[in-house]
Write an enzyme that holds these catalytic residues in place. Structure first.
Site, PDB file in Angstrom:
ATOM      1  N   ASP A   1       9.340  -1.099  12.384  1.00  0.00           N
ATOM      2  CA  ASP A   1       8.181  -1.302  11.129  1.00  0.00           C
ATOM      3  C   ASP A   1       8.268  -0.152  10.221  1.00  0.00           C
ATOM      4  OD1 ASP A   1       6.057  -2.481  10.203  1.00  0.00           O
ATOM      5  OD2 ASP A   1       4.559  -1.642  11.260  1.00  0.00           O
TER       6      ASP A   1
ATOM      7  N   GLY B   1      -4.722  -1.236   7.102  1.00  0.00           N
ATOM      8  CA  GLY B   1      -5.648  -0.459   7.589  1.00  0.00           C
ATOM      9  C   GLY B   1      -7.005  -1.142   6.966  1.00  0.00           C
TER      10      GLY B   1
ATOM     11  N   GLY C   1      -0.525  -5.865   6.711  1.00  0.00           N
ATOM     12  CA  GLY C   1      -1.839  -5.564   6.632  1.00  0.00           C
ATOM     13  C   GLY C   1      -2.721  -6.577   6.887  1.00  0.00           C
TER      14      GLY C   1
ATOM     15  N   SER D   1      -4.914  -6.782   9.417  1.00  0.00           N
ATOM     16  CA  SER D   1      -6.112  -6.619   9.931  1.00  0.00           C
ATOM     17  C   SER D   1      -7.273  -6.615   8.976  1.00  0.00           C
ATOM     18  CB  SER D   1      -6.082  -5.134  10.438  1.00  0.00           C
ATOM     19  OG  SER D   1      -5.275  -5.245  11.735  1.00  0.00           O
TER      20      SER D   1
ATOM     21  N   ASN E   1       1.598  -9.100  10.129  1.00  0.00           N
ATOM     22  CA  ASN E   1       1.533  -7.536  11.026  1.00  0.00           C
ATOM     23  C   ASN E   1       0.238  -7.252  11.180  1.00  0.00           C
ATOM     24  OD1 ASN E   1       4.269  -7.644  10.254  1.00  0.00           O
ATOM     25  ND2 ASN E   1       4.142  -5.476   9.582  1.00  0.00           N
TER      26      ASN E   1
HETATM   27 ZN   LIG Z   1       3.179  -2.683   6.886  1.00  0.00          ZN
END
Ligand SMILES: [Zn+2]
Length: 276
Positions: free
Chosen positions: A77, A174, A202, A204, A223
């Site tokens: 990653d 994040g 991203g 999440s 991801n």
């Molecule tokens: Zn990333």
């Protein structure tokens, strides 16, 4: 079965579902991912850092024997250096992400193309990012600056030979400060213009409805880290509050159960259950 990442993603793209790519921390989170995949009969992509190169090859071979029926890939990653990428290829990753998303277009193309050549010679697939997915903490300031341009995506895939393309369509890494706003028209246009599977970084806190729609419109890999980490921490916090003398074993067990619960939720949301 340990496979190249593009094998998993080509099938997902063709059949219209998404595959989660959880970040792992260690062999136990690696195992937890495969346990969820086995329970749901789903393919999975293990996103690992360069710092995991010292154990990932051995671990992947070990888990391949433990979970022979699960198609899984191990992907570097955000590989940021040439040396790191080559080290991970040698260590047994079956895919590398080459992240030159903050470099000028031509530099991104030339550095990525060079690693594509090397990776393909070693039977390893390559993901690369065009546009730039920034951080959620500065979302309001830099969301629009990094969005992937459709015409650039076409040129980029053609010139680099990448197997999968990470696109910037309004997500961020994040936690978000501000509300995530995805550019679905842009995603649709990129999907029509390029043939390789598309990746969303991203995932999440982007919102279930946003992610479900992104998968429907052609995202094959999502991801995930922050939500998995929060799932683990929430379980541990509850346990610490209940126990006067908590045990380390109890903390680890509950943390993993929280991580697995969030991963299960996303597998169901992305439609990759019962795909093997
Ligand atoms: Zn990333």
């Amino acid at each position: 079965m340990l496979v190249r990442m593009d094998d998993i993603l080509k099938k997902a793209s063709a059949e219209g579902y998404g595959v989660p790519a959880p970040n792992i921390m260690d062999a136990e989170t690696f195992r937890a991912c495969l346990e969820v995949a086995r329970k749901l009969r789903a393919p999975i992509i293990i996103d690992a850092g360069e710092e995991h190169a010292d154990f990932i090859g051995e671990a992947a071979r070990f888990f391949e024997r433990q979970f022979p029926e699960i198609p899984f890939a191990v992907n570097l990653d955000h590989g940021s250096t040439f040396e790191g990428a080559v080290r991970c290829i040698r260590a047994g990753y079956t895919s590398i992400m080459v992240d030159r998303s903050q470099a000028p277009f031509e530099q991104n193309v030339s550095e990525t193309a060079e690693l594509v050549k090397i990776a393909h010679a070693a039977d390893v697939s390559v993901e690369a990012e065009l546009g730039h997915v920034g951080q959620g903490v500065s979302y309001d300031e830099d969301r629009d600056a990094g969005l992937t341009r459709v015409e650039d995506a076409v040129k980029y895939v053609e010139k680099t030979g990448v197997d999968c393309l990470a696109v910037a369509v309004g997500t961020a890494h994040g936690r978000y400060v501000g509300t995530p706003k995805l550019d679905f028209d842009r995603l649709t246009a990129i999907r029509k213009a390029v043939s390789v599977p598309l990746v969303l970084h991203g995932g999440s806190s982007s919102g279930d409805e946003n992610l479900r729609k992104a998968v429907e419109l052609g995202i094959a890999k999502v991801n995930l880290w922050t939500d998995l980490s929060n799932g683990a921490c929430d379980k541990v916090k509850g346990y610490l509050e209940r126990k006067e003398f908590p045990s380390y074993a109890g903390i680890l067990k509950l943390g993993l159960s929280g991580y697995k619960a969030v991963l299960t939720h996303y597998m169901e949301l992305f439609g990759c259950v019962n795909r093997i």
